[in-house]
Write an enzyme that holds these catalytic residues in place. Structure first.
Site, PDB file in Angstrom:
ATOM      1  CG  ASP A  74       2.401 -53.698  36.110  1.00 17.62           C
ATOM      2  OD1 ASP A  74       1.424 -54.213  36.696  1.00 17.62           O
ATOM      3  OD2 ASP A  74       3.198 -52.927  36.685  1.00 17.62           O
ATOM      4  CD1 TRP A  99       6.954 -48.531  28.534  1.00 20.86           C
ATOM      5  CD2 TRP A  99       6.604 -50.735  28.372  1.00 20.86           C
ATOM      6  NE1 TRP A  99       8.123 -49.163  28.848  1.00 20.86           N
ATOM      7  CE2 TRP A  99       7.947 -50.518  28.764  1.00 20.86           C
ATOM      8  CE3 TRP A  99       6.159 -52.045  28.209  1.00 20.86           C
ATOM      9  CZ2 TRP A  99       8.835 -51.556  28.991  1.00 20.86           C
ATOM     10  CZ3 TRP A  99       7.053 -53.078  28.431  1.00 20.86           C
ATOM     11  CH2 TRP A  99       8.369 -52.834  28.817  1.00 20.86           C
ATOM     12  CG  ASP A 118      -2.884 -48.925  30.478  1.00 23.91           C
ATOM     13  OD1 ASP A 118      -2.569 -50.122  30.354  1.00 23.91           O
ATOM     14  OD2 ASP A 118      -2.279 -48.128  31.212  1.00 23.91           O
ATOM     15  CD1 TRP A 150       0.818 -47.728  29.813  1.00 21.45           C
ATOM     16  CD2 TRP A 150       1.784 -45.790  29.301  1.00 21.45           C
ATOM     17  NE1 TRP A 150       2.172 -47.879  30.016  1.00 21.45           N
ATOM     18  CE2 TRP A 150       2.782 -46.698  29.706  1.00 21.45           C
ATOM     19  CE3 TRP A 150       2.169 -44.503  28.940  1.00 21.45           C
ATOM     20  CZ2 TRP A 150       4.137 -46.366  29.760  1.00 21.45           C
ATOM     21  CZ3 TRP A 150       3.508 -44.157  28.988  1.00 21.45           C
ATOM     22  CH2 TRP A 150       4.476 -45.076  29.382  1.00 21.45           C
ATOM     23  CE1 TYR A 159      -4.976 -50.576  32.674  1.00 21.07           C
ATOM     24  CE2 TYR A 159      -5.163 -51.172  34.991  1.00 21.07           C
ATOM     25  CZ  TYR A 159      -4.846 -51.510  33.680  1.00 21.07           C
ATOM     26  OH  TYR A 159      -4.395 -52.770  33.392  1.00 21.07           O
ATOM     27  CB  THR A 162      -3.144 -53.740  29.847  1.00 21.00           C
ATOM     28  OG1 THR A 162      -3.121 -52.871  30.977  1.00 21.00           O
ATOM     29  CG2 THR A 162      -1.985 -53.405  28.927  1.00 21.00           C
TER      30      THR A 162
HETATM   31  N1  ABN Z   1      -0.403 -49.779  32.545  1.00 17.90           N
HETATM   32  C1  ABN Z   1      -1.127 -50.420  33.566  1.00 17.90           C
HETATM   33  C2  ABN Z   1      -1.180 -49.618  34.823  1.00 17.90           C
HETATM   34  C3  ABN Z   1      -2.233 -48.781  35.048  1.00 17.90           C
HETATM   35  C4  ABN Z   1      -2.299 -48.049  36.223  1.00 17.90           C
HETATM   36  C5  ABN Z   1      -1.256 -48.156  37.132  1.00 17.90           C
HETATM   37  C6  ABN Z   1      -0.206 -49.007  36.878  1.00 17.90           C
HETATM   38  C7  ABN Z   1      -0.157 -49.750  35.723  1.00 17.90           C
END
Ligand code: ABN
Length: 176
Positions: A74, A99, A118, A150, A159, A162
């Site tokens: 995600d 995760w 991430d 993460w 962030y 990923t």
């Molecule tokens: N692990 C990806 C993510 C980052 C920020 C918010 C939601 C999902």
């Protein structure tokens, strides 16, 4: 129509006197060879043939959401953001927590543990947003929830994207 017949008879006789059978054959031969040389370089429309070519298998394309390792990813794909399938883009650092999902590899029929780390320290990449949630559960079961930043344990929590690194093979439930 008599004049028509005699006109062509006269023309044919004149041609027969002027051109020998050998020279007529050589002229026809030159025309055929010339056509064979010219025709292949004419601008044929090859688009239709390419349109029918086998489509690229997205399950083996790590810049497509359908890539087999992304079954529970995600976020933005690092492969679209200057990184690779398992390394963060320059200027970002890998998350200290992660995760781990389980994905089926269609190439060998086995299941693999995939770590969705991430990459942190830069604003959202904004390219190739994917959201597949195989084996994922809602937020009240944090251990199996993937909609989490993460980067939370890193010094810079921003962030960026990923990655999806293979960290092991998964045991099949039937084998337990
Ligand atoms: N692990 C990806 C993510 C980052 C920020 C918010 C939601 C999902």
């Amino acid at each position: 129509m008599k004049w028509f017949d005699s006109f062509f008879e006269q023309k044919t006789r004149m041609a027969a006197q002027g051109i020998s059978r050998r020279s007529a054959l050589s002229r026809i031969g030159r025309a055929v060879v010339g056509a064979a040389l010219i025709l292949p370089i004419l601008p044929f429309d090859r688009v239709a043939r390419e349109a029918h070519a086998a489509p690229k298998d997205k399950r083996n394309d790590d810049t497509a959401c359908e890539y087999w390792r992304y079954c529970a990813l995600d976020g933005w794909l690092c492969t679209c953001c200057g990184g690779t399938i398992s390394s963060c883009p320059p200027g970002t650092e890998v998350s200290k927590v992660t995760w781990v999902g389980t994905c089926h590899n269609p190439n060998d029929g086995r299941d693999y543990l995939i770590s969705y780390n991430d990459c942190c320290g830069a604003t959202s990449c904004g390219r190739c947003l994917c959201n597949f949630n195989e084996g994922e559960r809602p937020g009240y079961r944090m251990g199996v929830h993937n909609d989490v930043n993460w980067c939370m344990a890193n010094s810079n929590n921003s962030y960026h994207c990923t990655v999806a690194a293979v960290v092991g093979t998964a045991e099949s439930p039937r084998a337990r």
